[in-house]
Design an enzyme around this catalytic site. Structure first.
Site, short mmCIF file in Angstrom:
data_model
loop_
_atom_site.label_atom_id
_atom_site.label_comp_id
_atom_site.label_asym_id
_atom_site.label_seq_id
_atom_site.Cartn_x
_atom_site.Cartn_y
_atom_site.Cartn_z
N TRP A 1 20.00 -40.04 69.98
CA TRP A 1 19.09 -38.95 69.62
C TRP A 1 19.86 -37.64 69.70
O TRP A 1 20.16 -37.15 70.77
CB TRP A 1 17.90 -38.94 70.58
CG TRP A 1 16.83 -37.93 70.29
CD1 TRP A 1 16.96 -36.56 70.30
CD2 TRP A 1 15.46 -38.20 69.97
NE1 TRP A 1 15.76 -35.97 70.01
CE2 TRP A 1 14.82 -36.95 69.80
CE3 TRP A 1 14.71 -39.37 69.83
CZ2 TRP A 1 13.47 -36.84 69.49
CZ3 TRP A 1 13.37 -39.26 69.52
CH2 TRP A 1 12.76 -38.01 69.36
N ASP A 2 20.18 -37.07 68.53
CA ASP A 2 21.05 -35.90 68.48
C ASP A 2 20.24 -34.64 68.18
O ASP A 2 19.11 -34.70 67.69
CB ASP A 2 22.13 -36.11 67.42
CG ASP A 2 23.44 -35.41 67.77
OD1 ASP A 2 23.42 -34.50 68.63
OD2 ASP A 2 24.48 -35.78 67.19
N MET A 3 20.84 -33.49 68.48
CA MET A 3 20.26 -32.18 68.17
C MET A 3 21.41 -31.20 68.01
O MET A 3 21.99 -30.75 68.99
CB MET A 3 19.32 -31.71 69.28
CG MET A 3 18.63 -30.40 68.96
SD MET A 3 17.97 -29.61 70.43
CE MET A 3 16.94 -28.34 69.67
N ASN A 4 21.75 -30.87 66.77
CA ASN A 4 22.98 -30.15 66.50
C ASN A 4 22.82 -28.66 66.21
O ASN A 4 23.58 -28.07 65.46
CB ASN A 4 23.73 -30.83 65.35
CG ASN A 4 24.44 -32.08 65.82
OD1 ASN A 4 25.22 -32.05 66.76
ND2 ASN A 4 24.15 -33.20 65.18
N ASP B 1 31.11 -33.21 72.98
CA ASP B 1 31.83 -33.53 71.75
C ASP B 1 33.34 -33.46 71.94
O ASP B 1 34.10 -33.91 71.09
CB ASP B 1 31.42 -32.58 70.62
CG ASP B 1 30.13 -33.01 69.94
OD1 ASP B 1 29.62 -34.10 70.24
OD2 ASP B 1 29.61 -32.23 69.11
#
Length: 733
Positions: free
Chosen positions: A481-484, A552
């Site tokens: 579950w990403d949020m960039n 990252d």
């Protein structure tokens, strides 16, 4: 049984929360003022010696209508303070009354003690398995004129050096009020000379330990990016200047929340230290109508009398055992390979299959398909919000490829970024209003993407229904579950103008609601959190996601600092760490494959590279690392963690974990820079049984536990920067 944890002296109006490790004392003082007395090592009884000395303090006002100059809320150490009560410290709460004033004078009304710990509806929170393991004190303070009431909640666990605090505000009056600031806790210390330890950073540079002496003035550590952020993690420790990893007092505070936060440390004119923790009041205003209430997130408060390691272990245990709920929290985490740095957006099923094949050969247990499988996404300029399979890349459907992965004996994982939307998407064409934006203004992109208005139920329903269509196949074992990006253009379309100050918090509540629906329907789904790496690495997300991508930046040497800072608060099983290519794609550093593996094994191991393009030497190294990790991961993921040496203060970094029964230990030592004339160094282990003998599983050398802890072992001397060594010791029966 709760009475054994919390007692109240009716005569002296003193509350005492205590277990075998800690005591927390507070008292009702003049004017119904709730005063802080003590937080620290367990004391059996309190005999009243800490009644605050009465002094006439210049420019510190007195109680309303009182001519007694010797008592002032401006100087008294308190449990909670508000604007409008003639306390000039940074207030814990600001309430705007109907007449426009911020006048609020909270006075003690009463208390109750309940067994166990109340749940907090809609919020991440600590919990109990049974009511006997904890007790909760609820003290009510009230403002006579407005009828606004504050419930201060204090939970003490029976077997942990932990107090959990939060605040519930209730409007028992007849007029609507506005909460402009509501901290979850306040604590005041007298005669303490503290350093602060915080975890600031940036994207790809998260949670680097920063230690500073607290001088007079107001020090603020905050995020108003809409998330807990890369820039300032929601944690602070207050420690004695002499405190080390193993010695000295340490008070740790972690906020169980994934949005804006604010930690305020004020050293006042009397050298008293005042700490507030809560939701950041930047752009915050919560309208509270009569009979309505507002619950703040929780703060985890830890006390250690044996330095930072003991503080960290208390946090690790609490977050792992009483914040996380996932069925996977105690299970061995799978070793994965992620295709992102191998293929980026340039892939199809045919190109991915060889990576899966090689993963199987090397002993890897899960393949994760990252960004680019949905909509028509060939770059990062489109398709967010369209969670349908990209037919060009998967002409036979995603299930066809998932079946291939499963047939190879691997689990299958999938990347989502559910909180975002692209202008170039079907979702935007159908529902442009779903994009969070201020009416009449152009919204600001970041990474050419925008934020969905998750505070709205219909937006969450749309996202959930799309994800449900993919997950209902039963072929997805894991999601990332990403949020960039962070939030901007703060406005919630279904709120009136006077309530737009609720938008930030409603976004977090909406996120938690969406995650709650997901984990409730798919309890067998392992969820890994990510926000451009570690941009939302907090205890609030641990409630839903038992592991989070730490950064990252996958460079092993940078990770020494990132993972060390992370370990101050968060358990190693929560931290994912991958082996990536060298030279590293984030900073260009060249590090040995062995060192990349040794550092990545401290957490949940994965590989972020193209297995099909590796040399035979590196392929052999992967197979060896995977086999080694399978032997030690029960300990590295769930053992008692110790920081032995820090790269912040030396040329080495050394970490150790010990099994609960002290029969196994894993030690890693990483040397940063080489020298033409190196010093000889030793590493001493800790936490072993001094009466046991331990065998090094590689050399079969036998050592006494007392030898390893008191004498230590020489660190190898080798040429070359960034050398690393991994030891696995087992007790001999």
């Amino acid at each position: 049984m709760s009475a054994t944890l919390i007692s109240f002296d009716e005569k002296n109006k003193v509350f005492h929360l205590h277990n075998d490790q800690i005591s927390y004392l507070l008292a009702v003082e003049d004017g119904g003022t709730l005063a802080h007395l003590y937080f620290g090592k367990r004391v059996n009884d309190y005999h009243g010696q800490l009644r605050y000395p009465r002094l006439d303090r210049g420019f510190s006002g007195n109680l309303p209508g009182s001519l007694d100059r010797t008592f002032s809320r401006d100087s008294l150490p308190k449990e909670y303070s508000t604007a409008g009560e003639m306390d000039y410290h940074t207030p814990a709460a600001v309430v705007r009354q109907k007449d426009g004033s911020n006048a609020l004078f909270l006075k003690y009304q009463g208390y109750k003690i309940v067994a166990g710990k109340p749940d907090l509806a809609g919020l991440s929170h600590a919990w109990v398995k049974d009511k006997d393991e904890a007790a909760t004190l609820i003290i009510t303070l009230a403002d006579d004129k407005s009828g606004v009431e504050f419930d201060l909640l204090y939970t003490i666990y029976r077997d942990r050096p932990v107090i959990v605090r939060s605040v519930k505000v209730r409007n028992a009056g007849s007029e609507t009020v506005d909460l402009e600031k509501v901290a979850s806790m306040q604590i005041d210390f007298v005669d303490r000379n503290f350093d602060s330890i915080t975890l600031p950073g940036a994207h790809a540079h998260e949670r680097w330990t920063d230690r500073n002496h607290i001088n007079q003035g107001i020090h603020v550590y905050a995020s108003h990016r809409g998330t807990s952020s890369h820039q300032m993690n929601p944690f602070i420790a207050l420690v004695d200047p002499s405190t080390t990893e193993f010695n000295g007092d340490a008070y740790g505070f972690a906020f169980v929340y994934s949005g804006n936060h604010k930690f305020e440390v004020e050293k006042d004119q009397f050298a008293q230290t005042h700490l507030n923790i809560g939701i950041d009041d930047f752009n915050f205003n919560w309208q509270l109508k009569p009979t309505a209430s507002f619950q703040t997130p929780e703060v985890l408060m830890v006390y250690s009398d044996h330095g930072l390691n003991k503080m960290s272990q208390a946090f690790h245990s609490l977050i792992h055992e009483r914040i996380m709920r996932s069925k996977f929290k105690d299970e061995l985490r799978p070793i994965l390979v992620n295709n992102w740095e191998a293929t980026y957006f340039d892939f199809n099923e045919e190109k991915l299959r060889p990576i899966v094949d090689d993963a199987k050969k090397l002993g890897i247990e899960m393949f994760v398909l990252d960004d680019g499988w949905f909509g028509h996404r060939d770059d990062d300029n489109s398709s967010l919000g369209d969670w349908t399979v990209f037919k060009k890349k998967f002409p036979n459907g995603l299930g066809h490829f998932a079946d291939y992965v499963h047939e190879k004996g691997l689990k299958f994982g999938l990347w989502f970024e559910p909180e975002m939307i692209s202008i170039d998407s079907d979702l935007y064409q159908k529902h442009p209003d779903y994009l969070m934006h201020v009416p009449g203004r152009k919204p600001s992109p970041s990474r050419n993407q925008y934020v969905l208005d998750l505070g709205r139920q219909e937006v969450r329903d749309n996202v959930f229904d799309q994800m449900d269509q993919i997950l209902s196949s039963g072929k997805i074992d894991y999601i990332k579950w990403d949020m960039n990006r962070h939030l901007s253009d703060i406005y919630e379309a279904d709120l009136p103008a006077e309530r737009q100050g609720e938008t930030y918090h409603r976004y977090v509540l909406g996120l938690y609601d969406l995650l709650e629906r997901l984990v409730e329907k798919y309890p067998d789904l392992l969820i890994e959190g990510c926000s451009g790496g570690g941009g939302r690495f907090d205890a609030g997300m641990a409630y839903y996601e038992p592991q989070i991508w730490a950064s990252d930046d996958s460079d092993a040497i940078d990770r020494l600092f990132i993972q060390e800072g992370t370990s101050l608060v968060y358990p190693q099983s929560m931290m994912t760490s991958h082996v990536s290519v060298s030279p590293n794609e984030q900073n260009g550093r060249i590090t040995p494959f062995k060192t990349r593996g040794v550092v990545a094994m401290w957490g949940d191991l994965g590989y972020e590279l193209d297995l099909t393009k590796m040399s035979e030497e590196d392929r052999a190294a992967v197979a060896e690392q995977v086999a080694e990790y399978k032997r030690i991961r029960r300990i590295t993921q769930y053992g008692t963690f110790y920081r032995l040496k820090s790269a912040h203060t030396s040329n080495q970094c050394a970490w150790e974990t010990v099994s609960p029964d002290k029969t196994e230990a894993v030690l890693s030592v990483v040397k940063v820079m080489a020298s033409g004339q190196p010093y000889l160094t030793k590493t001493k282990l800790v936490g072993l049984d001094p009466a046991k003998e331990y065998e090094d599983q590689r050399t079969h050398q036998v050592y006494g536990g007392d030898e390893l802890m008191n004498m230590g072992i020489y660190d190898p001397v080798e040429h070359g920067d960034y050398q690393s060594y991994l030891y696995h010791f087992k007790a001999i029966d």
